[in-house]
Design an enzyme around this catalytic site. Structure first.
Site, PDB file in Angstrom:
ATOM      1  N   HIS A   1       1.904   4.689  -2.879  1.00 55.41           N
ATOM      2  CA  HIS A   1       2.071   6.137  -2.674  1.00 55.41           C
ATOM      3  C   HIS A   1       3.494   6.572  -3.060  1.00 55.41           C
ATOM      4  CE1 HIS A   1      -1.755   6.525  -0.702  1.00 55.41           C
ATOM      5  NE2 HIS A   1      -1.412   5.795   0.358  1.00 55.41           N
TER       6      HIS A   1
ATOM      7  N   HIS B   1       0.831  -1.207   0.000  1.00 60.33           N
ATOM      8  CA  HIS B   1       0.000   0.000   0.000  1.00 60.33           C
ATOM      9  C   HIS B   1       0.865   1.257   0.000  1.00 60.33           C
ATOM     10  CE1 HIS B   1      -3.541   2.482   1.163  1.00 60.33           C
ATOM     11  NE2 HIS B   1      -2.612   3.216   1.767  1.00 60.33           N
ATOM     12  N   GLU B   2       1.816   1.297   0.921  1.00 58.79           N
ATOM     13  CA  GLU B   2       2.666   2.489   1.021  1.00 58.79           C
ATOM     14  C   GLU B   2       3.581   2.634  -0.188  1.00 58.79           C
ATOM     15  OE1 GLU B   2       1.983   4.657   3.101  1.00 58.79           O
ATOM     16  OE2 GLU B   2       0.681   3.444   4.366  1.00 58.79           O
TER      17      GLU B   2
END
Length: 449
Positions: A25, A21-22
């Site tokens: 980003h 997920h990170e």
């Protein structure tokens, strides 16, 4: 051993999902020219840290319950003039939107990958043949009979019991008609309708198959103890592995399912248990345990049986080639995303009990159980959890990714951002909502212990 699986499974699950997920980003931020100051997996005290050539600090922290990507931003600290073009707040609305949405998008991509692998690995499905029908149940009233196979529900094919359960879960809390397509043993098929009225609306941890009044068909299994729950009622009473159970009070036991029914009907009761050991018949008294399910108390003995040997024709193996597996992975990701959204909607409207909301304790228990069951089950769990994280992060709640996206959409429509004061109020409301939901999930978890 199960505790070890739970710890390892949880660490792998959170580590993989949070990192992916990170990284979504992080990757998009880098490609948009934003300077990333820190990429952290976990919170709290750093356990391991290092830097790359661009000065980004990578951290693995002590509390593995999330992570974050810290970017250069004038709203958080002064920025040197020569670095202003690398600040997140200086990027266009489109670029900021892409950076924030990349995290949830990474979760959906990860689910697609897991479902693709599962489809190629294949799975053995037990044909959904009805073994017994509870008298006066919804199934009995609809005319469902033992020996019939459920081949579709509401027009959706059901290759195994997991598919049956999924289709029934979709109807939780609803009022309407459930349509089942049944196949007789001779090959003929017929359709039956089951009326639903706020079905299992307030039930905690619903079991939709049992709620219909259906018991899946299983081969006969002798009532011979193969495993014991540590410090469970059976072990404490002196039952050992290899004992053949013959009678519970005045109820004769001929197979394992007889034992299950007799024990479940006597929660917390002191019963006379007759068994055979080394060719000799013996009898002892056992105080059964008690567990709650769907608002009712059921007894348990704390004993297990050997794995079931299914006869030929009762199982089917389903697998896909690499290309077909891609289509299947998109289909399953879409199905589970809609199911997650639908469940959230039903909770908000009161059609589904909020007690079904799960927190970190339940996630850890499911992670351990799925890891112990095998690679396919663990990948399936990771895919479902990844989709849940993706959907939840896209909710338009300030403090979540979806809340930031909502602010950017408003900025794009207005031509200027909302004031810092309004955004601050939104963040406070968002934090309160998220903390409230987390506490509710934790209370639910503790109630299940």
């Amino acid at each position: 051993m199960s505790a070890l699986y739970m710890i390892i499974g949880t660490l792998i699950a959170l580590g993989v999902l949070v990192t992916f997920h990170e990284y979504g980003h992080f990757w998009v931020a880098r490609h948009c020219g934003v300077k990333v100051l820190r990429f952290s997996v976990g919170f709290g005290k750093p356990l391991v840290r290092w830097h790359d050539r661009q000065g980004t600090e990578f951290v693995i922290a002590a509390i593995p319950l999330g992570g974050y990507v810290k970017m250069l931003d004038e709203r958080e600290a002064p920025v040197a003039p020569e670095l202003l073009q690398q600040a997140f707040n200086r990027k266009t609305v489109r670029q900021r939107f892409a950076i924030v949405s990349a995290g949830p998008a990474a979760n959906f991509l990860l689910a697609l990958l897991f479902f693709w692998l599962i489809a190629m690995l294949g799975s053995e499905q037990i044909r959904p043949v009805v073994g017994a029908v509870q008298p006066d149940s919804l199934a009995a009233q609809a005319g469902i009979e033992p020996g019939q196979e459920i081949i579709s529900i509401d027009g959706e094919p059901t290759a195994g019991w997991s598919a049956v359960n999924l289709q029934l879960v979709r109807r939780l809390g609803e009022t309407g008609t459930l349509t089942l397509e049944l196949q007789e043993e001779g090959g003929a098929s017929r359709s039956v309708s089951v009326p639903l009225r706020q079905w299992l609306q307030s039930v905690e941890e619903p079991d939709p198959i049992a709620a219909l009044g259906i018991r899946p068909w299983r081969p006969e299994v002798p009532a011979v103890v193969a495993e014991l729950e540590p410090r469970g009622p059976a072990e404490q009473a002196g039952i050992t592995v290899g004992d053949k159970l013959l009678r519970v009070d005045d109820v004769p036991i001929t197979q394992w399912s007889d034992l299950v029914e007799a024990v479940r009907a006597r929660p917390g009761k002191l019963v006379a248990l007759q068994f055979e050991r080394d060719g000799k018949t013996r009898e002892i008294e056992v105080t059964l345990g008690s567990r709650e399910q769907q608002g009712e108390q059921f007894g348990f003995l704390g004993a297990g049986v050997k794995g079931v040997q299914w006869p030929d024709g009762m199982t089917r193996t389903i697998s896909y080639d690499p290309l077909s597996a891609v289509a299947r992975s998109f289909e399953r990701t879409w199905e589970m995303s809609l199911l997650t959204l639908d469940s959230l909607k039903k909770m908000l409207l009161g059609e589904l009990s909020v007690k079904n909301l799960s927190g970190p304790i339940t996630i850890a228990k499911v992670a351990g159980a799925s890891a112990q069951s095998g690679l396919g089950d663990f990948l399936n769990f990771l895919a479902y959890l990844s989709i849940s994280l993706g959907v939840l992060n896209l909710l338009p709640i300030p403090v979540l990714d979806g809340g930031h996206l909502l602010f950017y959409m408003i900025e794009w429509v207005r031509g200027r951002p909302l004031s810092e004061r309004v955004q601050g109020w939104g963040m406070q409301i968002g934090i309160s909502l998220v903390v409230g939901v987390m506490l509710l999930a934790l209370v639910n978890d503790l109630g299940r212990l």
